[in-house]
Design a protein around this motif. Structure first.
Motif, mmCIF file in Angstrom:
data_model
loop_
_atom_site.group_PDB
_atom_site.id
_atom_site.type_symbol
_atom_site.label_atom_id
_atom_site.label_comp_id
_atom_site.label_asym_id
_atom_site.label_seq_id
_atom_site.Cartn_x
_atom_site.Cartn_y
_atom_site.Cartn_z
ATOM 1 N N LYS A 1074 0.837 -1.202 0.000
ATOM 2 C CA LYS A 1074 0.000 0.000 0.000
ATOM 3 C C LYS A 1074 0.872 1.252 0.000
ATOM 4 O O LYS A 1074 0.640 2.185 -0.771
ATOM 5 N N TYR A 1075 1.905 1.258 0.837
ATOM 6 C CA TYR A 1075 2.790 2.422 0.902
ATOM 7 C C TYR A 1075 3.584 2.582 -0.397
ATOM 8 O O TYR A 1075 3.865 3.708 -0.823
ATOM 9 N N ALA A 1076 3.950 1.456 -1.023
ATOM 10 C CA ALA A 1076 4.679 1.523 -2.294
ATOM 11 C C ALA A 1076 3.822 2.183 -3.369
ATOM 12 O O ALA A 1076 4.317 2.958 -4.195
ATOM 13 N N LYS A 1077 2.533 1.888 -3.356
ATOM 14 C CA LYS A 1077 1.648 2.513 -4.344
ATOM 15 C C LYS A 1077 1.539 4.017 -4.081
ATOM 16 O O LYS A 1077 1.584 4.827 -5.012
ATOM 17 N N ASN A 1078 1.409 4.383 -2.819
ATOM 18 C CA ASN A 1078 1.360 5.811 -2.494
ATOM 19 C C ASN A 1078 2.653 6.510 -2.889
ATOM 20 O O ASN A 1078 2.650 7.639 -3.388
ATOM 21 N N GLU A 1079 3.789 5.823 -2.659
ATOM 22 C CA GLU A 1079 5.088 6.370 -3.036
ATOM 23 C C GLU A 1079 5.170 6.570 -4.547
ATOM 24 O O GLU A 1079 5.689 7.578 -5.034
ATOM 25 N N THR A 1080 4.629 5.607 -5.291
ATOM 26 C CA THR A 1080 4.634 5.688 -6.754
ATOM 27 C C THR A 1080 3.821 6.880 -7.242
ATOM 28 O O THR A 1080 4.246 7.630 -8.134
ATOM 29 N N LEU A 1081 2.645 7.082 -6.679
ATOM 30 C CA LEU A 1081 1.817 8.235 -7.058
ATOM 31 C C LEU A 1081 2.529 9.546 -6.738
ATOM 32 O O LEU A 1081 2.468 10.506 -7.508
ATOM 33 N N GLU A 1082 3.227 9.574 -5.606
ATOM 34 C CA GLU A 1082 3.989 10.770 -5.230
ATOM 35 C C GLU A 1082 5.118 11.017 -6.232
ATOM 36 O O GLU A 1082 5.394 12.153 -6.614
ATOM 37 N N ASN A 1083 5.787 9.946 -6.662
ATOM 38 C CA ASN A 1083 6.853 10.076 -7.666
ATOM 39 C C ASN A 1083 6.328 10.689 -8.955
ATOM 40 O O ASN A 1083 6.962 11.560 -9.556
ATOM 41 N N LEU A 1084 5.166 10.236 -9.406
ATOM 42 C CA LEU A 1084 4.581 10.770 -10.643
ATOM 43 C C LEU A 1084 4.236 12.253 -10.489
ATOM 44 O O LEU A 1084 4.430 13.054 -11.405
ATOM 45 N N LYS A 1085 3.738 12.625 -9.316
ATOM 46 C CA LYS A 1085 3.431 14.042 -9.072
ATOM 47 C C LYS A 1085 4.695 14.891 -9.155
ATOM 48 O O LYS A 1085 4.696 15.973 -9.745
ATOM 49 N N GLN A 1086 5.774 14.385 -8.547
ATOM 50 C CA GLN A 1086 7.022 15.151 -8.550
ATOM 51 C C GLN A 1086 7.548 15.344 -9.966
ATOM 52 O O GLN A 1086 8.012 16.429 -10.327
ATOM 53 N N ILE A 1087 7.473 14.293 -10.786
ATOM 54 C CA ILE A 1087 7.901 14.409 -12.190
ATOM 55 C C ILE A 1087 7.066 15.454 -12.907
ATOM 56 O O ILE A 1087 7.592 16.321 -13.629
ATOM 57 N N HIS A 1088 5.784 15.401 -12.699
ATOM 58 C CA HIS A 1088 4.849 16.325 -13.364
ATOM 59 C C HIS A 1088 5.156 17.771 -12.983
ATOM 60 O O HIS A 1088 5.325 18.642 -13.844
ATOM 61 N N TYR A 1089 5.247 18.028 -11.691
ATOM 62 C CA TYR A 1089 5.456 19.406 -11.229
ATOM 63 C C TYR A 1089 6.834 19.930 -11.628
ATOM 64 O O TYR A 1089 6.978 21.100 -12.003
ATOM 65 N N ALA A 1090 7.857 19.068 -11.542
ATOM 66 C CA ALA A 1090 9.203 19.507 -11.898
ATOM 67 C C ALA A 1090 9.300 19.826 -13.389
ATOM 68 O O ALA A 1090 9.953 20.794 -13.784
ATOM 69 N N ALA A 1091 8.641 19.021 -14.227
ATOM 70 C CA ALA A 1091 8.667 19.272 -15.673
ATOM 71 C C ALA A 1091 8.049 20.626 -16.001
ATOM 72 O O ALA A 1091 8.577 21.393 -16.818
ATOM 73 N N VAL A 1092 6.948 20.938 -15.336
ATOM 74 C CA VAL A 1092 6.288 22.236 -15.562
ATOM 75 C C VAL A 1092 7.185 23.369 -15.061
ATOM 76 O O VAL A 1092 7.362 24.392 -15.731
ATOM 77 N N SER A 1093 7.771 23.189 -13.857
ATOM 78 C CA SER A 1093 8.614 24.240 -13.276
ATOM 79 C C SER A 1093 9.828 24.532 -14.140
ATOM 80 O O SER A 1093 10.265 25.682 -14.244
ATOM 81 N N CYS A 1094 10.399 23.493 -14.775
ATOM 82 C CA CYS A 1094 11.603 23.665 -15.597
ATOM 83 C C CYS A 1094 11.275 24.022 -17.045
ATOM 84 O O CYS A 1094 12.191 24.236 -17.847
ATOM 85 N N GLY A 1095 10.003 24.057 -17.389
ATOM 86 C CA GLY A 1095 9.621 24.370 -18.768
ATOM 87 C C GLY A 1095 9.934 23.250 -19.737
ATOM 88 O O GLY A 1095 10.100 23.491 -20.942
ATOM 89 N N LEU A 1096 10.001 22.013 -19.263
ATOM 90 C CA LEU A 1096 10.310 20.880 -20.133
ATOM 91 C C LEU A 1096 9.058 20.137 -20.593
ATOM 92 O O LEU A 1096 9.155 19.137 -21.300
ATOM 93 N N ASN A 1097 7.873 20.610 -20.172
ATOM 94 C CA ASN A 1097 6.655 19.924 -20.571
ATOM 95 C C ASN A 1097 6.301 20.246 -22.024
ATOM 96 O O ASN A 1097 6.562 21.353 -22.527
ATOM 97 N N LYS A 1098 5.730 19.286 -22.683
ATOM 98 C CA LYS A 1098 5.262 19.489 -24.050
ATOM 99 C C LYS A 1098 4.141 20.516 -24.026
ATOM 100 O O LYS A 1098 3.239 20.432 -23.194
ATOM 101 N N PRO A 1099 4.195 21.528 -24.874
ATOM 102 C CA PRO A 1099 3.162 22.580 -24.846
ATOM 103 C C PRO A 1099 1.753 21.994 -24.849
ATOM 104 O O PRO A 1099 1.444 21.069 -25.595
#
Length: 1126
Positions: A1074-1099
């Motif tokens: 259960k905690y591994a799944k929560n950790e995985t969802l948190e990892n995806l959020k971090q990737i998403h937010y960091a990509a937007v912050s760095c301007g690396l997201n696809k328009p």
């Protein structure tokens, strides 16, 4: 007993108070003891563990023979050898306190070689400079430093590195290469990594001997080659990392950037402070005013130190008089009020600017401090609150001073503010909590001759104590009195104590208060006691009879505002107004031991006495009836849940060692009170951890005696709002769970956590109180101690920083494995290595569950618990593989385990065929769960390594680190992230180097492993839960089923134990998934937010919300009467 410390963690008792011992002498005398020898007042030093402390801050390494031969004296041929000791950076020219003129940066090369210095020191000695700007770093690099060059063949070469005069090349010498080849062009450098985060460092045979804090790597060229270096100290490494990153950022514009910042925001603000004092525009102010102004801006600075700095500056200029000019004021402020370790941190997140803007601060808060739901408004609020300059507040910039203010504020303390309020479930049975408890509360000194005073109750109740002791005897004028019987302690009137208890009972906590009544009064004075308690305490007294249909005590929530009396009670069939009960006299035991030192008495086998008990007093006792303990099996069968047993410390220690499992199971339903051995006549304290690990709820402490043991008690009950109740770990509460108090390995069903602590620096350490014979200078060092179950007890120490108690830099990292996080505590102890009589400077103790990750300040406390003004430690905390019960911002970072070393949880065989068949079916889903978790962890760590970061980093930090590599020469992205789906994908935007392709491939592998967890976790979880429920159907009738299978006595007992083990494993594996799944969802959020912050997201994809999981994994019910409970 677990020996968690060589000066206070075991169960041995002192044979004498040892009043003459110093701090270290006391520790040695009580080795393994837990007795806090010397009255406990001297046992305030560090706890010692079996393993010796490790200092990993020494960056010195063995050098290969070839390297040694190739390392003649530095400097030009024929030149005198360079100085052997560390030196400060070159004196800065130009405006005092400002940045250097161009001529001071570009120096003559030949002159440069002759005047070369070895290293830069951050010592606070007045004659040395500190790093406070990028130009200081550049100056130091132009001067040069000796660094160690690490090669893949495990060899280390000493080389002298320097920045070329034109700041276009990094050179080193001596070298077998042509001088033009022994250099790297600055423009070819791709990045600078800190720590041992390249393939060469990881694969090097002596990597373990290299300090993480002293290592850094220069990545250069189109093939991303690495120049791997080790500095002599962490501060030298920081100078090179900061300077090189500055050069990379600004390239040929570096000089212009350095000069343009000459009149920067900070200098303008400090100049304004000067002008406000210089009201007559004289151009100078008095020394007294200058000192006072700087002290107001930095209260931790000593007046004498500021005065000395001004006088030294005047002396260096051959200046007469004491007036201070603006330039001098600015220079001294820069020197004294800049903390280099915070400056290095600022430029790391500010893209090498001299301030953090709103977005920089947001990134720091999110990526490093783990602050959830951060936005620009919150960042701006922080800037307005902590930035001292108006310019910074108006522009939304946080200067080095504002950043320092923020990091030193309570917002950045190490203690999680969530735990400053009640945050645990308070509706569990009373027996499921640890309860803050006091022994002989009325005493304010020792147990035999010390005075009694009502201030003892006031102090304990104000500190959140929820169990106090009243030792009541017949007094004059028909008024009962309180004191320790059979001793020479003074007496206080019972009525006045009840008055004080009524006034302060719920001062610090609204949860129930237990009065442990040791009654030695005649029937006549017992009736007086009843009158006083009923009249004064009134409705606060809880006298409701226990419900015989229940199996557990009421909860703290139900008992809010109530006072419980723990005492002897007449049996229900007693019809008279009084009756006969056994005496409970701790003082008599002490008196007998004192009088019969040569006669060995067995613990808790003092001859039993009986006395008459008044029925009125008996009726005040409801759910805390005192009974005598016989043995565990008798209690399991006959003891009522409202009956409480008290254990002498010696007897409790015996059970903890010989029957740890039974003791834990006993405490799941019954309250157990442990009181100090009567031999502790000096009021020293036992180690509460020795009994908490067995689940004992009421461990009575001598509050009047400071030291290590009280530090642990106070620190432990800081959590949960300091309400005096702390919920025990689930594995110690659940009816079917396997836990042994003395485990020296990992706990079944609980994932070990790795605690990474870096001790960065200290601030304003006072000299030890008992060291009157020495001067103001201290030689501090820091111990980090872990207290908990035996498997977790450990300690490590830093190096000693000599003659610097004001701003010592330690820069040392430690790692601890925590097997039962919910029962662990971390204690920071600062000691003086040059002590006379006393070495203790300060300490801070905090439960592991209350640690905040990121960069934090640790406010130090004195021996008696008072906060030491302005004294603190600056640390960095990271927790990897953290899962159970953590807050969202305490991210579950992962550490890789190789497939060859992968271990699957094993289930035990009961030799009961039907039950074993059920557990056999659980093995495949357990393996699947382990593979899902560890495949994900391995993939994440592989990606972190390619990003050039350690396993301690999170994925947001990884994306920030790798983002510059994804930009082409024209700043157009070579790789973008498509965020339109739940699983962000990397898309190439043309031809990219092989090294970037490798990153993209590793990222894709990581995303697939994250996807596998999210899409398969639910099904595997359901299979594990199904097996658990099926097994629990056999729980109630396990004995009879085993008997039918032919199991007897020991084999049957072993089968029951194996069943409990298996259920614990199944529940633990389900929780981990259960905690591994929560950790995985948190990892995806971090990737998403960091990509937007760095301007690396696809328009067009930046606003897509992350898909919610299909369903959350439910926690299995814990009610004991539920067949699916475990």
């Amino acid at each position: 007993m677990a020996e968690c410390g060589r000066g206070g963690a075991g169960g041995a008792l002192p044979t004498s108070p040892g009043p003459g011992l110093g701090a270290r002498g006391a520790l040695k005398a009580g080795a393994g003891g837990g007795a806090d020898p010397g009255g406990g007042r001297l046992g305030h030093g560090r706890a010692r563990c079996d393993s010796t402390g490790v200092s990993n801050g020494d960056c010195s390494l063995g050098v290969s023979a070839e390297g040694a031969r190739a390392s003649p004296a530095r400097g030009a041929p024929g030149a005198a050898p360079a100085p052997a000791g560390p030196a400060g950076p070159a004196p800065r020219e130009g405006k005092p306190g400002g940045l250097p003129r161009r001529s001071s940066i570009i120096k003559d090369g030949t002159k440069q070689k002759r005047e070369r210095k070895k290293t830069v020191s951050f010592s606070s000695m007045p004659t040395e400079k500190k790093i406070s700007s990028a130009s200081d770093c550049i100056n130091s690099m132009v001067e040069g430093s000796e660094l160690k060059k690490v090669r893949s063949n495990s060899r280390i070469y000493h080389r002298y590195f320097l920045l070329d005069a034109d700041m276009q090349s990094l050179r080193w010498e001596p070298s077998k290469k042509d001088s033009e080849k022994a250099k790297i062009d600055i423009k070819s450098i791709k990045e600078v990594r800190t720590g041992k985060n390249t393939d060469i460092f990881r694969s090097n045979g002596i990597s373990d001997q290299i300090s993480e804090d002293c290592a850094f790597s220069v990545i250069y060229g189109e093939n991303y080659e690495s120049l791997d270096l080790v500095a002599n100290s962490a501060d030298v490494a920081n100078i090179w990392v900061t300077g090189l990153r500055y050069l990379i950022s600004y390239g040929k514009h570096t000089l212009d950037m350095l000069e343009s910042s000459q009149d920067n925001m900070r200098t303008s603000w400090v100049s304004q402070m000067f002008s406000e004092i210089d009201v007559d525009n004289l151009g100078h102010i008095t020394l007294c005013n200058a000192v006072q102004c700087i002290r107001n801006l930095n209260p931790g600075l000593k007046t004498s130190k500021i005065e000395l700095k001004f006088k030294e500056l005047h002396k260096s200029k051959d200046k007469a008089g004491t007036e201070v000019t603006k330039e001098e004021f600015v220079e001294v402020f820069h020197e004294l009020c800049t903390r280099p370790e915070i400056y290095f941190l600022l430029v790391q997140f500010s893209s090498n600017k001299e301030f953090l803007d709103i977005k920089d601060l947001m990134m720091f808060l999110e990526a490093e401090q783990g602050v959830a739901h951060i936005n620009e408004e919150i960042s701006l609020e922080i800037i307005h609150k902590y930035e001292p300059s108006k310019e910074g507040q108006e522009k939304g910039w946080l200067s080095i001073d504002g950043f320092t203010n923020y990091l030193m504020s309570p917002d950045c303390y190490i203690f999680d503010p969530e735990h400053k309020k009640v945050c645990q479930d308070m509706k569990q049975p009373l027996s499921h909590y640890f309860i803050n408890s006091s022994h002989n509360t009325y005493l304010i000194e020792d147990q035999f001759r010390g005075p009694s005073d009502i201030t003892g109750y006031i102090r304990a109740l104000k500190m959140g104590c929820r169990s106090v002791e009243l030792d009541v005897w017949d007094g004059p004028d028909n008024e009962p009195v309180i004191y320790t019987g059979h001793t020479m302690t003074s007496q206080i009137v019972f009525r006045s104590v009840i008055d004080i208890i009524n006034k302060y009972a719920f001062f610090a906590s609204e949860y129930p208060l237990i009065l442990c009544l040791e009654n030695h009064c005649s029937i006549k004075q017992q009736k007086v006691m009843v009158q006083h308690m009923r009249k004064i305490l009134g409705d606060k007294l809880y006298t409701t009879s226990p419900n015989v249909e229940e199996s557990y005590l009421p909860s703290p929530d139900v008992l809010k505002g109530k006072i419980l009396i723990k005492a002897k009670k007449l049996s229900s069939n007693c019809s008279g107004v009084e009756g006969d009960v056994t005496d409970e006299d701790e003082g008599a035991e002490m008196s007998q031991r004192m009088g019969k030192e040569n006669v060995e008495l067995q613990p808790n086998h003092v001859p039993v006495k009986r006395f008459q008990l008044c029925k009125d007093l008996s009726e005040l006792v409801s759910i805390c009836k005192s009974v005598q303990f016989k043995e565990f099996q008798v209690s399991f069968q006959a003891q009522k849940y409202w009956e409480v047993c008290s254990f002498n410390e010696v007897l409790a220690s015996k059970y903890a060692n010989e029957n740890p499992g039974d003791f834990v199971n006993y405490n799941k339903r019954f309250l157990a009170r442990v009181f100090p051995s009567p031999m502790r006549i000096d009021s020293s304290n036992m180690n509460p951890q020795d009994f908490w690990k067995c689940g004992c709820q009421i461990v009575a402490m001598n509050y009047q005696t400071p030291g290590l043991m009280m530090d642990l008690n106070i620190g432990w009950f800081r959590q949960n709002g300091n309400c005096g109740y702390v919920l025990r770990p689930a594995i110690m509460r659940e009816e079917v769970s396997f836990f042994s108090a003395n485990t020296k390995d990992s706990v079944p069903g609980v994932s070990p956590q790795l605690l990474h602590i870096k001790i960065i620096s200290g601030q304003n350490f006072p000299k030890p109180k008992g060291s009157g014979a020495k001067g103001d200078v201290v030689d501090p060092y820091v111990y980090v101690e872990i207290h908990g179950i035996p498997a977790d007890c450990a300690e490590q120490r830093t190096k000693t920083v000599h003659q610097n108690g004001d701003t010592p830099i330690f820069d040392e990292s430690f790692e601890f494995q925590i097997n039962l996080p919910e029962l662990a505590m971390v204690r920071f102890v600062v000691l003086d290595d040059d002590y006379i009589g006393d070495e203790f400077i300060g300490q801070y103790t905090i439960p592991f569950e209350c640690l905040q990750t990121g960069y934090r300040h640790v406010p130090l406390q004195s021996l008696t618990g008072e906060v030491l003004a302005h004294a603190s430690l600056f640390v960095h905390v990271a927790i990897t593989n953290r899962r159970g019960g953590g807050k969202p911002h305490k991210r579950g970072l992962s550490v890789r385990k190789g497939k060859k070393s992968r271990e699957y949880a094993s289930l035990r065989t009961l030799w009961i065929k039907t039950v074993d068949e059920v557990f056999k079916n659980a093995q495949p889903p357990i393996r699947d769960a382990t593979d899902l978790r560890e495949n994900m962890q391995n993939a994440v760590v592989s990606f972190k390594e390619l990003c050039g970061l350690s396993s301690v980093a999170n994925l947001m930090q990884c994306m920030l680190a790798v983002s510059p590599r994804f930009l082409g020469p024209d700043n157009a992205p070579l790789v973008v992230l498509n965020l339109s789906e739940q699983y962000p994908t990397m898309e190439l935007q043309g031809i990219v180097p092989e090294v970037l392709k490798k990153i993209v491939t590793t990222y894709d592998t990581m995303i697939q492993s994250l996807k596998a967890v999210i899409e398969n976790a639910d099904a595997v979880y359901e299979k594990i839960v199904h097996c658990q429920k099926a097994a629990m159907e056999f729980h109630e009738h396990l004995h009879s089923i085993g008997t039918k299978e032919g199991l007897k006595e020991r084999k049957l007992q072993k089968a029951v134990e194996s069943f409990t083990w298996n259920i614990t494993i199944l529940k633990g594996q389900a929780d981990l998934l259960k905690y591994a799944k929560n950790e995985t969802l948190e990892n995806l959020k971090q990737i998403h937010y960091a990509a937007v912050s760095c301007g690396l997201n696809k328009p067009g994809t930046e606003h897509t919300d992350l898909q919610k999981p299909r369903r959350s994994l439910e926690v299995i019910p814990e009610k004991a009467n539920d067949e699916t409970a475990e």
